[in-house]
Design a protein around this motif. Sequence first.
Motif, PDB file in Angstrom:
ATOM      1  N   ALA A  48      -5.374  -0.156   4.220  1.00 56.12           N
ATOM      2  CA  ALA A  48      -5.572  -1.052   3.391  1.00 56.12           C
ATOM      3  C   ALA A  48      -6.101  -0.131   2.042  1.00 56.12           C
ATOM      4  O   ALA A  48      -6.926   0.828   2.217  1.00 56.12           O
ATOM      5  CB  ALA A  48      -6.577  -1.841   3.624  1.00 56.12           C
ATOM      6  N   ASP A  80      -1.619  -4.269   3.072  1.00 55.32           N
ATOM      7  CA  ASP A  80      -2.815  -4.346   1.890  1.00 55.32           C
ATOM      8  C   ASP A  80      -3.163  -3.100   1.311  1.00 55.32           C
ATOM      9  O   ASP A  80      -3.947  -2.983   0.896  1.00 55.32           O
ATOM     10  CB  ASP A  80      -3.842  -4.647   2.981  1.00 55.32           C
ATOM     11  N   ALA A  81      -2.062  -2.265   1.403  1.00 52.60           N
ATOM     12  CA  ALA A  81      -2.223  -1.081   0.679  1.00 52.60           C
ATOM     13  C   ALA A  81      -1.480  -1.260  -0.777  1.00 52.60           C
ATOM     14  O   ALA A  81      -0.846  -1.993  -0.877  1.00 52.60           O
ATOM     15  CB  ALA A  81      -1.618   0.338   1.458  1.00 52.60           C
ATOM     16  N   ILE A 114      -9.285   2.108   5.860  1.00 55.85           N
ATOM     17  CA  ILE A 114      -9.650   1.189   4.700  1.00 55.85           C
ATOM     18  C   ILE A 114     -10.173   2.492   3.354  1.00 55.85           C
ATOM     19  O   ILE A 114     -10.806   3.312   3.936  1.00 55.85           O
ATOM     20  CB  ILE A 114     -10.772   0.163   4.846  1.00 55.85           C
ATOM     21  N   ASN A 144      -2.654   0.683  10.551  1.00 55.49           N
ATOM     22  CA  ASN A 144      -2.746  -0.340   9.330  1.00 55.49           C
ATOM     23  C   ASN A 144      -3.558   0.329   8.203  1.00 55.49           C
ATOM     24  O   ASN A 144      -4.532   0.927   8.569  1.00 55.49           O
ATOM     25  CB  ASN A 144      -3.353  -1.721   9.638  1.00 55.49           C
TER      26      ASN A 144
END
Length: 544
Positions: free
Chosen positions: A251, A286-287, A226, A249
């Motif tokens: 973000a 989500d990036a 994140i 993943n």
Amino acid sequence: MTISFRTYIYVFLELIFFCACNKEETPVNLPPFVSIEEAKDITRTSAILSGTVIPNEGSTVNRIQFRYGPTPDMQEFVNISITEKQEVSTTLTNLKPGTTYYYCLEAGNKYSTVCSEIMTFETHPNTIPTVSDLKMLNQGPISITLEYEILDDGGEEIISSGFYLHSEKEPQEQQISLTAHEGNKWKGRIGDLQMDITYYIQAYATNSIGEIRSKTYQFHTGEAVILTEAGTLNEAIGEQEKYQFSTLNIAGPLNGTDIRYLRDMMGININGENTSGKLQELNLNDASIVAGGISYDGYRYTVNNIVSHGMFSNCKILQKITLPANTSVIEENSFENCTALTILRFSPDTKEITPSAGCSSLSSLEVPSGSPYFKDIDGVLYNKDATSLIWFPESITNEKFEVPSSVQNIGAFAFRNCHLQQVILPSSVINIGKGAFTASLIESIIIPDEVATIPYGCFQLCKQLVSVTLGVNTSYVSEYCFDQCQSLQFLKVKANLFSPYCLENTFGGAEFLFEKCQLQVPASSLSIYRNHGIWGKFKKIVGY
């Protein structure tokens, strides 16, 4: 002198005195009226003093000052500019914490000075510091970077500051001291955490009086990274951990600095050399890609919401990627030579897609069902109403592919590197994009009659191509259309009223065709082609 005469003189003098005493006269240069108020906005080192100065009628005021000090003699003072305003004030600074101060207001002229009553106030004593809530800057799978601010040092020097950390599995607190800071802002990265664990962390600050802690910040470690600020991916993951992850993943915002770091994790560095990276699956849903940072491959830079040319090129261990949800454009060769890439998931916001060459394992182009611009049919990418074929994946190994009858446009590089032996184009096709069949394995193709232009490099490097038929309305054959088409034996041109316009480079890289390839033209137009400056170079021109 007689008594009566003396009496007369006395009466006369008394009358004069009486008249003089009854004559009205106003005294001049009398001092002003002054009053003082209670001190306001008192802190450890400052306070605001205010009061009122009212000149007497006919009098002037040429000096005003506040006097103050920690003793009744009030040795310090602040001069106030003379104005017509009756209310005056000043802010005292550099006071001593926890100290009683005496103060008053003085005003006067050259004849006299008056002072208000003397009052007191007490500055606040020094205290423990105060700190802000923790702010997460980025979080990696086994790390987190946090920032906080020391809002007030309490009037004393900060002795130490940092974090207290514990987890749900290890309740014993760990103290982490920080040294570097910018002004009042303190930032620290905590690494070597355990995966899939909930952690609790507080910021602390200590002075000679005591210690303060922030509210508890809770977070959970996992596969996600994140980011709140672009260019900090290396900080979130760390140099020691970056080659440990095969799945990730992300973000948050990513700029060129982050993309370069990701490429390193996917096995290739800025110099084109292999690294120890093993990142195979990357979820960027989500990036977001933002402008800024350094170049991601030496000379290319990121642009907002665009997967730019070469952004993931030569990342040969990348197998699956989901692009950011707000991606608007995917440029040509963004994934060039990603030979292990099997699944490419697009964004619903993407409006423009150009294929990448060398994705030899690509078998699935996945478009969200809610996309208003594209759709995939059996792994092939089309626009929403299937009037344009955008991208035929290289890994589809069918011998023949029949383009749907709804298609009117074949996109640029749509069949590049495809393994098909034959592509059947419907009569509905009216436009073909540049390089549409470049380096494919097709052996024969018939161009529909409504196609007017054979675009730049249309069949370039099609080394298995044996037969090409150009439609009745073909009017322009562009440069390098048949470059290195070494197997081409039959070129049929159906235009019978005129020969299609050619350029000197139309057969650039394929000059050998003039000797070995048979040019088939309408019998009624043989003379037109034989006398043409370029078509006439073919040694074998036959009518049909």
